[in-house]
Design a protein around this motif. Structure first.
Motif, PDB file in Angstrom:
ATOM      1  N   HIS A 387       0.796  -1.223   0.000  1.00 23.98           N
ATOM      2  CA  HIS A 387       0.000   0.000   0.000  1.00 23.98           C
ATOM      3  C   HIS A 387       0.834   1.281   0.000  1.00 23.98           C
ATOM      4  O   HIS A 387       0.299   2.353  -0.276  1.00 23.98           O
ATOM      5  CB  HIS A 387      -0.944   0.005   1.210  1.00 23.98           C
ATOM      6  CG  HIS A 387      -1.889  -1.154   1.227  1.00 23.98           C
ATOM      7  ND1 HIS A 387      -2.889  -1.311   0.304  1.00 23.98           N
ATOM      8  CD2 HIS A 387      -1.960  -2.235   2.054  1.00 23.98           C
ATOM      9  CE1 HIS A 387      -3.563  -2.440   0.561  1.00 23.98           C
ATOM     10  NE2 HIS A 387      -3.017  -3.020   1.623  1.00 23.98           N
ATOM     11  N   TYR A 388       2.089   1.187   0.326  1.00 26.28           N
ATOM     12  CA  TYR A 388       2.916   2.392   0.304  1.00 26.28           C
ATOM     13  C   TYR A 388       4.392   2.026   0.172  1.00 26.28           C
ATOM     14  O   TYR A 388       4.815   0.927   0.524  1.00 26.28           O
ATOM     15  CB  TYR A 388       2.697   3.244   1.558  1.00 26.28           C
ATOM     16  CG  TYR A 388       3.028   2.549   2.867  1.00 26.28           C
ATOM     17  CD1 TYR A 388       4.326   2.607   3.397  1.00 26.28           C
ATOM     18  CD2 TYR A 388       2.055   1.854   3.584  1.00 26.28           C
ATOM     19  CE1 TYR A 388       4.639   1.972   4.589  1.00 26.28           C
ATOM     20  CE2 TYR A 388       2.357   1.228   4.772  1.00 26.28           C
ATOM     21  CZ  TYR A 388       3.659   1.291   5.271  1.00 26.28           C
ATOM     22  OH  TYR A 388       3.968   0.670   6.455  1.00 26.28           O
ATOM     23  N   ASP A 389       5.150   2.960  -0.373  1.00 26.85           N
ATOM     24  CA  ASP A 389       6.606   2.902  -0.443  1.00 26.85           C
ATOM     25  C   ASP A 389       7.147   4.170   0.204  1.00 26.85           C
ATOM     26  O   ASP A 389       6.462   5.209   0.247  1.00 26.85           O
ATOM     27  CB  ASP A 389       7.117   2.856  -1.894  1.00 26.85           C
ATOM     28  CG  ASP A 389       6.555   1.700  -2.702  1.00 26.85           C
ATOM     29  OD1 ASP A 389       6.232   0.665  -2.097  1.00 26.85           O
ATOM     30  OD2 ASP A 389       6.435   1.847  -3.930  1.00 26.85           O
ATOM     31  N   PHE A 390       8.375   4.109   0.687  1.00 31.71           N
ATOM     32  CA  PHE A 390       8.992   5.349   1.138  1.00 31.71           C
ATOM     33  C   PHE A 390      10.518   5.243   1.091  1.00 31.71           C
ATOM     34  O   PHE A 390      11.090   4.153   1.083  1.00 31.71           O
ATOM     35  CB  PHE A 390       8.530   5.750   2.547  1.00 31.71           C
ATOM     36  CG  PHE A 390       8.966   4.807   3.648  1.00 31.71           C
ATOM     37  CD1 PHE A 390      10.240   4.897   4.213  1.00 31.71           C
ATOM     38  CD2 PHE A 390       8.090   3.853   4.147  1.00 31.71           C
ATOM     39  CE1 PHE A 390      10.638   4.047   5.240  1.00 31.71           C
ATOM     40  CE2 PHE A 390       8.476   3.003   5.174  1.00 31.71           C
ATOM     41  CZ  PHE A 390       9.752   3.098   5.717  1.00 31.71           C
ATOM     42  N   VAL A 391      11.141   6.416   1.042  1.00 31.49           N
ATOM     43  CA  VAL A 391      12.589   6.566   1.117  1.00 31.49           C
ATOM     44  C   VAL A 391      12.881   7.598   2.191  1.00 31.49           C
ATOM     45  O   VAL A 391      12.316   8.704   2.173  1.00 31.49           O
ATOM     46  CB  VAL A 391      13.202   7.034  -0.223  1.00 31.49           C
ATOM     47  CG1 VAL A 391      14.704   7.226  -0.082  1.00 31.49           C
ATOM     48  CG2 VAL A 391      12.891   6.056  -1.341  1.00 31.49           C
ATOM     49  N   LEU A 392      13.744   7.264   3.129  1.00 31.23           N
ATOM     50  CA  LEU A 392      14.215   8.213   4.136  1.00 31.23           C
ATOM     51  C   LEU A 392      15.731   8.278   4.038  1.00 31.23           C
ATOM     52  O   LEU A 392      16.400   7.243   3.935  1.00 31.23           O
ATOM     53  CB  LEU A 392      13.804   7.781   5.542  1.00 31.23           C
ATOM     54  CG  LEU A 392      12.315   7.830   5.872  1.00 31.23           C
ATOM     55  CD1 LEU A 392      12.068   7.269   7.274  1.00 31.23           C
ATOM     56  CD2 LEU A 392      11.779   9.257   5.778  1.00 31.23           C
TER      57      LEU A 392
END
Length: 838
Positions: A387-392
């Motif tokens: 449902h989601y991807d992220f980059v930190l």
């Protein structure tokens, strides 16, 4: 030593090719997708519909990335002779590149990125160059050969919420071929006219079941394209040597630790120019170029630039060393990947230039060698879910620059550079220098002869950032992706110029004994040409930027997207000197710091495939508005300030781009990439004036441009004018056709390929002028060859096949004499290449 290394590399490359040509087989190699990546802008054997990129710090299809991106595969780089970023612009029309030498290199995307002209070390690049996740802080690195490159991604538009260093114009993401646990090798050798020789070799394989190594070398040499009648040498040659080593440690399937190092060296006799044309300035009639040349008995080597003759008399050198080491850790945590990149890079620059661009002893020495070191640390976590991807990410950067320069004027400097004045008596024997001459000061060689400046420049540059992007998959078709960045920058720098006359006496503004201003006319004339100055400057700033991207899959093969970004380019400091107060001689420190750019960016696009993936068509439209655009202001004299930065009030670049790839069968492939770019100064009221308005008196009102003996404005309003280096229309295009064939008892393909690029006219000066306008041109390249699936590729090539005569760059010579000099583009070149993979 370099000759020995090149000869050894050339011989080893040929030997490496011999077993494959003889039919000997080597152990099969399992190669990652990135090792032989296809190209979205080229043609060739490895082209495929699916192109994998890492633009968003994870592997995914280029067609699934909701941003404007061009991908150039390693095979297409080799086939088209695109061996550095300067040649990359011939394949990607949204890239603009100009270089009078490696330090004075400008790299832009969509017309923005870096000020056009002399480079100042105190500002940031707007286009980020990344090699295997390592940021390269200076565009000088782009003049080196690509070394064992698997793929290049050109990302258009701001990328600050995904990449370590903030980039307002775009990023060039270069991926090299990585170490493999199956033995593999490749070798390539090319020879051509102009004594062109190029050799590349790479070998990769295991040292154990957990350690793999890869070694790569590259060498390019070519005779210069301009003949210097003064020295008897061909100048502007190519003389590059590079090597890269990578060691991969894979203790388990979840962890990769890669230690890499690279070193490259250039040592050409470069960079000279040719006479291009003369324009009329505001100087007195007897102070214009033709009158001065006649009075000194000087005749240029040729007034036809494409005779490729020059007579520059100062030393030329573009000695350039660049290298570094990096430690990259990639740890697969199942739900995500943790990446750490620690790197150190250096750049040593040892130049020598002829800053008067003539065969006269005007500027006899101009060199500003520098030593730069940078240290970077990036830590990044990528997560991909249902449902989601992220980059930190977090990024730290520290850079030091140390420069030591020498400038010296010669016996013709007074005559050439000084405006009319008066002294008690003029020396006899010089044309036009009788006792009643109005320009007696200029007729005295001793005024400027031997005048010398010693420059010391330093910069300590610190930057730190936290950044991230979050992609919410609202539905299977709709994704909303916001991103943020918090950035801190601190710059501490200084500039010092000590000036001495021909007898070794210091040139000053005030008498050290009395403290009174020195008003002697000869001293004032010396200060006007090489201004003594010393200042230190320090500043820091916080910036917050953000973007939001919305994409929607209309069908599995059609993606539409829209982006808004609010970003910035950090403040800069002037490290080439600033104007002095005319009365006290104190530096005007109000212009020592340049405000940060404030950027508002809008973009929308569509990515599509149809006809069973035989056709790929991508369209994008963009508009970028920049307040406080960092622009270069040039001094009309030799080096009162050798160009300093100022803020243009508003700049806008807008346009549209189209990328079309057509492959109806495995036998034929065609591509066309086009761009319309309208990049203008919306408001720039304090701009430098074009050459036709320079060199006159300071009284008001200003005279019309090109009025000998007229008055010049202190600055010009060039609002509405185009940005330099940008063509409104540009395109790259190509096609390839192949047929089955057998050669050397091997089955393969005979192929015929074509690549071309075209662009309309563009300005080659910060302030547009007909004198510095470069006419549009189109270049055509052809190749004919044979390749096999087993890894042999043998082809002949011709570049600039129709021998089009064009300028890469025009420059305004100092002194406001009206002289315009140019760097001609390469003539027709031809040769052959043998590539082998095993």
């Amino acid at each position: 030593m370099l000759t020995f290394v090149r000869t050894t590399l050339l011989a080893s490359t040929i030997l490496a090719a011999s077993p494959a040509l003889a039919g000997t087989t080597a152990a099969p190699a399992v190669v990652d997708a990135a090792q032989d990546a296809p190209s979205s802008v080229g043609t060739g054997a490895t082209d495929e519909p699916e192109i994998i990129v890492t633009a968003r710090r994870r592997q995914e299809s280029a067609q699934a990335v909701p941003l404007a991106i061009s991908v150039v595969g390693g095979e297409h780089i080799d086939n088209t002779g695109t061996f550095n970023v300067g040649r990359l612009q011939q394949l990607t029309p949204t890239v603009q590149f100009s270089s009078s030498n490696p330090r004075n290199t400008t790299l832009s995307i969509r017309g923005i990125g870096a000020p056009f002209g002399l480079t100042n070390d105190g500002f940031e690049q707007g286009v980020g160059i990344y090699v295997d996740d390592v940021y390269y802080s200076r565009a000088a690195s782009s003049t080196f050969d690509f070394l064992d490159v698997a793929q290049i991604e050109v990302l258009r538009g701001p990328q600050g919420t995904l990449y370590g260093k903030n980039t307002t114009a775009g990023a060039i993401n270069i991926t090299s071929r990585q170490p493999t646990f199956d033995f593999e090798g490749r070798a390539e050798v090319s020879v051509g006219n102009l004594q062109f020789k190029q050799a590349k070799a790479a070998i990769s394989g295991p040292l154990s079941d957990k350690v793999a190594v890869r070694l790569a070398l590259s060498s390019t040499s070519r005779r210069g394209t301009i003949y210097n009648v003064k020295s008897g040498n061909w100048i502007n040659e190519q003389d590059n040597l590079g090597l890269r080593a990578q060691l991969l440690y894979r203790p388990n399937d979840d962890l990769d630790i890669t230690l890499s190092g690279d070193y490259s060296i250039q040592d050409p006799e470069c960079c000279g120019t040719v006479f291009a044309r003369v324009t009329t300035t505001q100087r007195a009639a007897n102070r214009q170029y033709d009158a001065l040349a006649q009075s000194l008995g000087y005749t240029v080597a040729s007034r036809n630039a494409f005779d490729r003759l020059t007579d520059v008399d100062a030393d030329l050198n573009a000695g350039n060393k660049i290298g570094g080491a990096a430690l990259r850790l990639k740890w697969d945590r199942g739900e995500g990947t943790l990446t750490s990149v620690t790197a150190w890079r250096f750049w040593d620059w040892k130049p020598a230039n002829d800053r008067d661009f003539t065969g006269l002893p005007i500027t006899t020495k101009s060199q500003n060698p520098s030593q730069q070191n940078q240290y970077t640390q990036e830590l990044r976590y990528n997560y991909s879910g249902t449902h989601y991807d992220f980059v930190l990410g977090a990024f730290g950067y520290y850079q030091t620059v140390r420069t030591q320069g020498t400038e010296q004027l010669g016996s013709a400097a007074s005559r050439w550079l000084l405006n009319p004045g008066s002294i008690a008596a003029a020396p006899p024997g010089l044309p036009g220098c009788g006792p009643s001459a109005s320009n007696q000061l200029a007729c005295d060689p001793s005024v400027l002869n031997g005048l010398t400046a010693f420059n010391t420049i330093y910069l300590n540059n610190t930057s730190a950032a936290l950044f991230g992007q979050f992609a919410w998959k609202v539905t299977d078709a709709l994704t909303v992706q916001p991103g943020v960045r918090v950035n801190y920058d601190k710059k501490v720098g200084g500039y010092q110029r000590l000036v001495f006359d021909g007898s070794g006496n210091p040139v000053l503004f005030t008498d050290p004994n009395t403290g009174l201003p020195i008003t002697d006319i000869r001293t004032a004339a010396r200060r006007d040409q090489l201004t003594p100055q010393k200042f230190d400057v320090a500043d820091s700033d916080w910036n917050f930027s953000y973007d939001i991207n919305v994409s929607y899959k209309v069908t599995p093969a059609v993606l539409v997207y829209a982006t808004y970004a609010k970003t910035f380019k950090s403040f800069g400091i002037n490290l080439n000197g600033v104007p002095n107060n005319a009365v006290t001689g104190e530096p005007i420190l109000a212009v020592a710091t340049i405000k940060p750019e404030s950027v508002n960016h809008f973009e929308a696009g569509i990515k599509s495939r149809f006809l069973d993936d035989a056709v790929t068509l991508n369209l994008s439209a963009f508009r970028t508005d920049i307040s406080n655009f960092q622009a270069l202001v040039n001094s009309g004299q030799v080096s009162t300030t050798r160009g300093y930065l100022a803020n243009a009030e508003k700049v806008r670049t807008q346009g549209f781009e189209a990328d079309l790839s057509l492959r109806p069968s495995e036998r034929f492939h065609l591509y066309v990439n086009g761009a319309y770019t309208d990049a203008t100064y919306r408001k720039f009221s304090g701009a430098p004036c074009p050459p036709g308005l320079s060199g006159g008196g300071t009284a008001s009102p200003a005279s019309p441009a090109g009025t000998p003996g007229g008055n010049s404005p202190a600055s010009c309003d060039i609002s509405g004018s185009p940005l330099p280096g940008v063509s409104k229309w540009s395109a790259s295009y190509g096609a390839e056709y192949n047929l089955p064939a057998t050669l050397f008892a091997k089955e393969g393909q005979v192929y015929f390929g074509f690549d071309g690029n075209a662009r309309t006219h563009f300005s080659s000066n910060p302030s547009p002028s007909a004198a510095t306008d470069i006419a549009g041109y189109a270049l055509s390249n052809f190749r004919l060859g044979f390749r096999t699936k087993g890894g042999i590729d043998l082809f002949g090539w011709v570049r600039n096949a129709f021998d089009v005569k064009y300028f890469e760059l025009l420059q305004v010579a100092p002194g406001s004499t009206g002289l315009i000099v140019g760097t001609p583009g390469d003539p027709r070149t031809f040769g052959g290449t043998l590539k082998v993979q095993f």
